[in-house]
Design a protein around this motif. Structure first.
Motif, PDB file in Angstrom:
ATOM      1  N   TYR A 131     -23.147  13.989 -10.227  1.00  0.00           N
ATOM      2  CA  TYR A 131     -24.543  14.322 -10.492  1.00  0.00           C
ATOM      3  C   TYR A 131     -25.272  13.152 -11.147  1.00  0.00           C
ATOM      4  O   TYR A 131     -26.409  12.845 -10.802  1.00  0.00           O
ATOM      5  CB  TYR A 131     -24.604  15.558 -11.391  1.00  0.00           C
ATOM      6  N   LYS A 132     -24.602  12.498 -12.073  1.00  0.00           N
ATOM      7  CA  LYS A 132     -25.232  11.400 -12.791  1.00  0.00           C
ATOM      8  C   LYS A 132     -25.259  10.104 -11.994  1.00  0.00           C
ATOM      9  O   LYS A 132     -26.261   9.387 -11.965  1.00  0.00           O
ATOM     10  CB  LYS A 132     -24.493  11.166 -14.122  1.00  0.00           C
ATOM     11  N   TYR A 133     -24.139   9.798 -11.351  1.00  0.00           N
ATOM     12  CA  TYR A 133     -24.005   8.466 -10.760  1.00  0.00           C
ATOM     13  C   TYR A 133     -23.842   8.478  -9.241  1.00  0.00           C
ATOM     14  O   TYR A 133     -23.624   7.426  -8.639  1.00  0.00           O
ATOM     15  CB  TYR A 133     -22.801   7.750 -11.390  1.00  0.00           C
ATOM     16  N   GLY A 134     -23.928   9.666  -8.645  1.00  0.00           N
ATOM     17  CA  GLY A 134     -23.714   9.767  -7.208  1.00  0.00           C
ATOM     18  C   GLY A 134     -24.681   8.918  -6.396  1.00  0.00           C
ATOM     19  O   GLY A 134     -24.289   8.257  -5.423  1.00  0.00           O
ATOM     20  N   THR A 135     -25.971   8.905  -6.788  1.00  0.00           N
ATOM     21  CA  THR A 135     -26.970   8.125  -6.051  1.00  0.00           C
ATOM     22  C   THR A 135     -26.677   6.634  -6.144  1.00  0.00           C
ATOM     23  O   THR A 135     -26.744   5.910  -5.140  1.00  0.00           O
ATOM     24  CB  THR A 135     -28.378   8.416  -6.599  1.00  0.00           C
ATOM     25  N   ILE A 136     -26.332   6.177  -7.353  1.00  0.00           N
ATOM     26  CA  ILE A 136     -26.021   4.752  -7.545  1.00  0.00           C
ATOM     27  C   ILE A 136     -24.788   4.370  -6.739  1.00  0.00           C
ATOM     28  O   ILE A 136     -24.766   3.321  -6.061  1.00  0.00           O
ATOM     29  CB  ILE A 136     -25.784   4.442  -9.038  1.00  0.00           C
TER      30      ILE A 136
END
Length: 348
Positions: A39-44
């Motif tokens: 959730y926090k770093y999935g996009t990055i």
């Protein structure tokens, strides 16, 4: 009464001893650690993975010229998405931004081509037209109590029709044939064309992201918008003028749509029919993807920019891999669905 309480308590104790699952447990967070990380770093992580994949398939992907091309391609989407982000911050949703882009694009070019106005009059006319759209949305939402999504959906069609009527369904450009058979005599100033070129188009995008990031996170008014978005009734009971901030949010959303329309007009130097419509889906996707970047859990300008970068890298990489243009929407729709899944599952 005491005797009954004793037997009830004894029964509960027997059930608890026979079924350990009934006993109170301390919730374990181990099962959610991976989800929280994604959730926090999935996009990055996705952006980095795409960069690696596209670089392997085509070494030219990481060329400086291609990076600049990606930034230029996401500039208009990011500017429009910033406006959507502001509307989301007050628990609204502005679907009319695409049509507003089309309208402002037509207005600014027509001011030059049809009426031979200078750049200041043209820009003011375009922004003024967008503010009328924002005011109409906010009045109908705040005063008439129409749900945000439904109202802006209706406005999207209304403004799309107004833009088509204004241009009579034709592309507005220099030396175009007018309805009376003559040719237009107005010209587009050269300085206006610079707005849509590198580096200014990228500078405008970065400036919009920074200004809205500072506004939402470091000013009283931005924090009030987040409070309204979190709990409108609690915000009202706290003395925050909810209606005032909702009106402000829609006026700001329309203003950024106008800026996007102006930049688009400068980039293509014409006003195409429904030119803003293709940007709506990408802008919405960028805004929703941005809500989960670094675990923000709320609409934010930096996250919106990251979401736009993800979409830009996807589009650019797929084009370099010769993926058919008609398959692009499948990928973008899938990315948006995943972003919405992350956002709303986290809220449960």
């Amino acid at each position: 009464m005491k005797k009954n309480y004793y037997f009830i308590q004894q029964g509960v104790n027997k059930v608890s001893s026979a079924n350990p699952e009934v006993q109170q447990k301390v919730p374990s967070k181990k099962g959610f650690e991976l989800f929280d990380f994604l959730y926090k770093y999935g996009t990055i992580i996705t952006i980095l993975a795409l960069i690696v994949i596209f670089s392997i398939t085509n070494p030219a992907f990481m060329d400086g010229g291609n990076i600049v091309n990606i930034l230029r391609s996401i500039s208009i989407v990011t500017i429009i998405a910033i406006g959507i982000t502001i509307s989301l911050s007050v628990d609204g949703f502005d679907l009319s931004v695409g049509s507003t882009v089309s309208l402002t694009n037509a207005v600014v070019i027509s001011m030059f081509v049809w009426f031979s106005q200078n750049i200041f009059v043209a820009l003011l006319a375009a922004i003024g037209a967008a503010l009328v759209v924002g005011a109409f949305n906010s009045i109908m939402i705040v005063k008439v109590k129409i749900p945000d999504m439904l109202m802006t959906l209706a406005t999207m069609f209304i403004i799309q029709g107004i833009a088509l009527t204004y241009t009579k369904g034709a592309t507005v450009s220099q030396n175009m044939v007018m309805p009376d058979g003559s040719f237009s005599t107005g010209t587009i100033p050269e300085v206006f064309s610079k707005i849509g070129q590198v580096p200014w188009i990228i500078v405008i995008m970065i400036a919009a992201v920074l200004l809205v990031h500072i506004f939402l996170n470091y000013t009283k008014h931005g924090r009030y918008m987040y409070v309204i978005g979190g709990n409108k009734e609690a915000a009202r009971l706290s003395g925050i003028p909810v209606n005032k901030y909702k009106i402000t949010a829609y006026l700001m959303s329309a203003t950024f749509a106008a800026i996007g329309g102006i930049v688009l007009a400068s980039r293509v130097m014409t006003a195409e029919i429904n030119s803003g419509a293709p940007y709506l889906m990408d802008a919405v996707a960028a805004a929703f993807i941005g809500s989960s970047v670094l675990g923000a859990g709320k609409p934010n300008a930096f996250g919106t920019f990251v979401g736009a970068v993800l979409i830009g890298i996807l589009q650019n990489g797929l084009v370099m891999m010769s993926v058919p243009y008609y398959a692009m929407d499948i990928v973008k729709g899938t990315v948006l669905a995943l972003a919405l899944a992350l956002t709303y599952y986290k809220k449960k």
